[in-house]
Enzyme design. Structure first.
Site, PDB file in Angstrom:
ATOM      1  N   GLY A 137       3.518  12.664   4.002  1.00 52.60           N
ATOM      2  CA  GLY A 137       2.618  13.617   4.857  1.00 52.60           C
ATOM      3  C   GLY A 137       2.595  14.831   4.082  1.00 52.60           C
ATOM      4  O   GLY A 137       2.293  15.668   4.254  1.00 52.60           O
ATOM      5  N   LEU A 162     -11.120  11.564  -0.145  1.00 50.49           N
ATOM      6  CA  LEU A 162     -12.186  11.065  -0.301  1.00 50.49           C
ATOM      7  C   LEU A 162     -12.475  11.535   1.747  1.00 50.49           C
ATOM      8  O   LEU A 162     -11.313  11.498   2.101  1.00 50.49           O
ATOM      9  CB  LEU A 162     -11.714   9.820  -0.322  1.00 50.49           C
ATOM     10  CG  LEU A 162     -11.415   9.222  -2.006  1.00 50.49           C
ATOM     11  CD1 LEU A 162      -9.945   7.923  -1.885  1.00 50.49           C
ATOM     12  CD2 LEU A 162     -13.025   9.262  -2.855  1.00 50.49           C
ATOM     13  N   LYS A 167       1.469   6.512   9.739  1.00 51.70           N
ATOM     14  CA  LYS A 167       0.973   5.318  10.539  1.00 51.70           C
ATOM     15  C   LYS A 167       1.573   5.356  12.006  1.00 51.70           C
ATOM     16  O   LYS A 167       2.542   5.189  12.147  1.00 51.70           O
ATOM     17  CB  LYS A 167       1.391   4.005   8.875  1.00 51.70           C
ATOM     18  CG  LYS A 167       0.938   4.095   7.603  1.00 51.70           C
ATOM     19  CD  LYS A 167       1.667   3.135   7.262  1.00 51.70           C
ATOM     20  CE  LYS A 167       1.230   3.555   5.893  1.00 51.70           C
ATOM     21  NZ  LYS A 167       1.945   3.133   4.607  1.00 51.70           N
ATOM     22  N   GLU A 184      -0.186   5.966  -4.370  1.00 54.32           N
ATOM     23  CA  GLU A 184       1.205   5.594  -4.489  1.00 54.32           C
ATOM     24  C   GLU A 184       1.792   4.571  -4.823  1.00 54.32           C
ATOM     25  O   GLU A 184       1.133   3.615  -3.911  1.00 54.32           O
ATOM     26  CB  GLU A 184       1.871   6.819  -3.656  1.00 54.32           C
ATOM     27  CG  GLU A 184       1.441   6.351  -2.253  1.00 54.32           C
ATOM     28  CD  GLU A 184       3.182   7.373  -2.088  1.00 54.32           C
ATOM     29  OE1 GLU A 184       3.906   7.029  -2.278  1.00 54.32           O
ATOM     30  OE2 GLU A 184       3.074   7.011  -0.367  1.00 54.32           O
ATOM     31  N   ASN A 212       4.869   2.597  -3.144  1.00 57.29           N
ATOM     32  CA  ASN A 212       6.774   2.281  -2.386  1.00 57.29           C
ATOM     33  C   ASN A 212       7.312   1.155  -2.560  1.00 57.29           C
ATOM     34  O   ASN A 212       6.746  -0.353  -2.920  1.00 57.29           O
ATOM     35  CB  ASN A 212       6.353   2.634  -1.267  1.00 57.29           C
ATOM     36  CG  ASN A 212       5.905   3.979  -0.035  1.00 57.29           C
ATOM     37  OD1 ASN A 212       5.777   4.740  -1.054  1.00 57.29           O
ATOM     38  ND2 ASN A 212       4.712   3.400   0.170  1.00 57.29           N
ATOM     39  N   ARG A 246       9.476  -0.251  -2.187  1.00 57.09           N
ATOM     40  CA  ARG A 246      11.395  -0.753  -1.251  1.00 57.09           C
ATOM     41  C   ARG A 246       9.951  -1.805  -0.123  1.00 57.09           C
ATOM     42  O   ARG A 246       8.688  -1.710   0.217  1.00 57.09           O
ATOM     43  CB  ARG A 246      11.492   0.186  -0.267  1.00 57.09           C
ATOM     44  CG  ARG A 246       9.724   1.507   0.171  1.00 57.09           C
ATOM     45  CD  ARG A 246      10.950   2.271   0.913  1.00 57.09           C
ATOM     46  NE  ARG A 246       9.411   3.702   1.170  1.00 57.09           N
ATOM     47  CZ  ARG A 246       8.806   3.378   1.983  1.00 57.09           C
ATOM     48  NH1 ARG A 246       9.026   2.048   3.000  1.00 57.09           N
ATOM     49  NH2 ARG A 246       7.729   3.927   2.379  1.00 57.09           N
TER      50      ARG A 246
HETATM   51  P1  ADP Z   1       2.959  10.445   1.465  1.00 57.77           P
HETATM   52  O1  ADP Z   1       3.843  10.116  -0.083  1.00 57.77           O
HETATM   53  O2  ADP Z   1       2.998  11.228   1.427  1.00 57.77           O
HETATM   54  O3  ADP Z   1       3.010   9.648   2.542  1.00 57.77           O
HETATM   55  P2  ADP Z   1       0.572   9.448   0.359  1.00 57.77           P
HETATM   56  O4  ADP Z   1      -0.153  10.176  -1.523  1.00 57.77           O
HETATM   57  O5  ADP Z   1       0.675   8.185   0.454  1.00 57.77           O
HETATM   58  O6  ADP Z   1       1.825  10.782   0.527  1.00 57.77           O
HETATM   59  O7  ADP Z   1      -1.232   9.629   0.742  1.00 57.77           O
HETATM   60  C1  ADP Z   1      -0.321   9.895   2.332  1.00 57.77           C
HETATM   61  C2  ADP Z   1      -1.933   9.728   3.102  1.00 57.77           C
HETATM   62  O8  ADP Z   1      -2.800  11.299   3.032  1.00 57.77           O
HETATM   63  C3  ADP Z   1      -3.151   8.423   2.809  1.00 57.77           C
HETATM   64  O9  ADP Z   1      -2.670   7.672   3.505  1.00 57.77           O
HETATM   65  C4  ADP Z   1      -4.496   9.487   3.499  1.00 57.77           C
HETATM   66  O10 ADP Z   1      -4.461   9.713   4.745  1.00 57.77           O
HETATM   67  C5  ADP Z   1      -4.146  11.052   2.922  1.00 57.77           C
HETATM   68  N1  ADP Z   1      -4.530  11.032   1.746  1.00 57.77           N
HETATM   69  C6  ADP Z   1      -4.195  10.604   0.195  1.00 57.77           C
HETATM   70  N2  ADP Z   1      -4.731  11.244  -0.600  1.00 57.77           N
HETATM   71  C7  ADP Z   1      -6.195  11.396  -0.624  1.00 57.77           C
HETATM   72  C8  ADP Z   1      -7.300  11.614  -1.111  1.00 57.77           C
HETATM   73  N3  ADP Z   1      -7.633  11.984  -2.543  1.00 57.77           N
HETATM   74  N4  ADP Z   1      -8.572  11.459  -0.337  1.00 57.77           N
HETATM   75  C9  ADP Z   1      -8.455  11.679   1.558  1.00 57.77           C
HETATM   76  N5  ADP Z   1      -7.041  10.786   1.971  1.00 57.77           N
HETATM   77  C10 ADP Z   1      -6.249  11.241   1.546  1.00 57.77           C
END
Ligand code: ADP
Length: 447
Positions: A165, A203, A237, A287, A289, A291
């Site tokens: 995050g 989004l 989460k 993204e 992961n 693992r």
């Molecule tokens: P990290 O690798 O830091 O966990 P993520 O790309 O998986 O980052 O995003 C983590 C969270 O951030 C997502 O589950 C969502 O809640 C929010 N998020 C990421 N990208 C977007 C987007 N384009 N629009 C809205 N929320 C987003």
């Protein structure tokens, strides 16, 4: 098959891997910091090696210490768990050079997916739907402005090296873009030593839906449906379920096939998770992961598989035992993350466990490294246990979760358990009507 595996991790996930090894007749080596000499993973493994002082950077993240622990103990393979070195391509490269098997994908695939811009480009080329946004990195503010005007606000600036995050900033309008762009850059530079950022459409009301995939490294891959991980606090989460209340069998099969085909095409080996935001019936890749995920047990429950044993088999060169035609989800599973944190601020609450009792009974699984008298050290992640329930349907799983929470005793420290009672009382949770913003709004209302 391997005779001995070293587990480069601690806590509940180290136990998870040790248990899988024990059932397969494989000897285990635990590694630990000086703060973890009394930890359960050390007690449960066949052997243990101290790899350094308490801070993670000097122990669980120390590549030389872990490689020498492997060499002195004669372990042939390393399971990295999640976190720590699990997605560190340089580490996997070192193991490849030392002829130690990494239980996971190749360093090339880890590197590819660890850079979010490359990951997105790769996935788009493989036919996976992505969030609309910049093609590659955004070099400067002027370019960010141009793209954001074109896409329309709100937009999110994200670090290509991001994780957990961090390095993510929202801009609701043009006036917020400058601040968001610079903020994401400096946070990324400080946290990851890489300030490259990209821009995405933000989004507004998506769910977080992720697809579990598994590849044999030779071009065959399967999917094991989805997990809904929309209930998040600060992008972390806290409650995960499978199946998602929002996904039907036809949608699962469709997106699942896209994902399995993509990782098959890549020649991906082992377990992986493809994360999407899901809004108005559309999936948007964010993204991958490379693992095992914290929340893998909900998938294990509904698909009746052991993902860790499968990881070990495939890493040892044995054929993958998973076949798409046999993979049909049964019932409903929910996981809640029990953290050593004091509500309502979620302040870390380490300390000594005065009493511990794990819930049990039909359809209940408690993955935890706690025991009575154990002292939770202040150096690591606050996750102290995962409570997973499985039942015939979602209402029964919710009822089982409430029952199991009632049996759980963790005395001596504060935990996040009260939050889950609260959630179970909410109509939206009972009906499954929530997005990635639901929990933050719920917590803000309570303050
Ligand atoms: P990290 O690798 O830091 O966990 P993520 O790309 O998986 O980052 O995003 C983590 C969270 O951030 C997502 O589950 C969502 O809640 C929010 N998020 C990421 N990208 C977007 C987007 N384009 N629009 C809205 N929320 C987003």
């Amino acid at each position: 098959m391997f005779k001995k595996i070293l587990i480069a991790n601690r806590g509940e996930i180290a136990l998870r891997v040790i248990r899988a090894c024990q059932e397969m007749g494989i000897a285990t080596v635990a590694v630990h910091s000086t703060a973890d000499s009394d930890a359960m993973h050390v007690r449960m493994a066949d052997e243990s090696v101290c790899i350094g002082p308490p801070p993670g950077t000097d122990s669980y993240l120390s590549v030389p210490s872990i490689v020498s622990a492997c060499e002195v103990s004669g372990a042939e393979a390393i399971h990295p768990g999640y976190g720590f070195l699990s997605e560190n391509a340089a580490f996997v490269q070192v193991l490849e050079d030392h002829n130690i098997t990494f239980i996971g994908p190749s360093s090339e695939h880890i590197r590819m997916m660890g850079d979010k811009i490359t990951a997105k480009e790769t996935m788009r080329a493989l036919g996976v739907p992505c969030v609309p946004g910049s093609e590659g990195g955004v070099p400067d503010l002027a370019e960010a402005r141009r793209l954001a005007d074109e896409m329309g606000y709100p937009v999110i600036i994200k670090a290509t090296a991001g994780g957990g995050g961090r390095g993510m900033k929202l801009a609701r309008s043009r006036s917020e873009l400058d601040h968001a762009f610079q903020g994401a850059r400096s946070e990324a530079k400080a946290a990851f030593g890489n300030d490259q950022v990209y821009i995405e459409k933000y989004l507004q009301k998506p769910r977080h839906i992720e697809i579990q995939v598994f590849g044999d490294g030779k071009g065959r891959a399967v999917h094991l449906g989805e997990r809904d991980c929309s209930l998040q606090r600060r992008h972390q989460k806290v409650f995960e379920e499978s199946p998602s209340p929002a996904i039907d069998a036809e949608t699962r099969a469709r997106i699942g096939k896209v994902c399995a085909d993509a990782v098959g095409e890549m020649g991906y080996s082992g377990a992986g998770t493809i994360e999407f935001l899901y809004e108005d019936g559309e999936f948007y890749f964010i993204e991958m992961n490379t693992r095992l995920q914290v929340e893998h047990p909900v998938t294990e429950a509904v698909y009746r598989v052991d993902l860790v044993q499968e990881q070990i088999r495939v890493a040892a060169g044995e054929p993958m035992t998973l076949h798409q035609d046999d993979l049909t989800p049964v019932g409903h599973a929910i996981e809640v993350r029990i953290n050593a944190e004091k509500l309502p601020e979620f302040r870390p609450s380490p300390g000594r466990i005065a009493a511990y009792h794990a819930p049990g009974g039909l359809g209940v699984r408690m993955d935890s490294a706690l025991y009575q008298g154990y002292s939770i050290p202040p150096y690591y992640d606050s996750l102290i246990g995962k409570l997973i329930v499985h039942a015939n349907d979602r209402p029964q799983a919710l009822a089982r979760l409430r029952r199991a929470l009632g049996e759980l005793i963790v005395d001596g420290i504060e935990t996040t358990t009260p939050l889950f009672y609260d959630l179970l009382d909410q109509a939206d949770i009972q009906t499954g009507d929530y997005t990635i913003h639901w929990l933050e709004k719920f917590l803000a209302r309570k303050d």
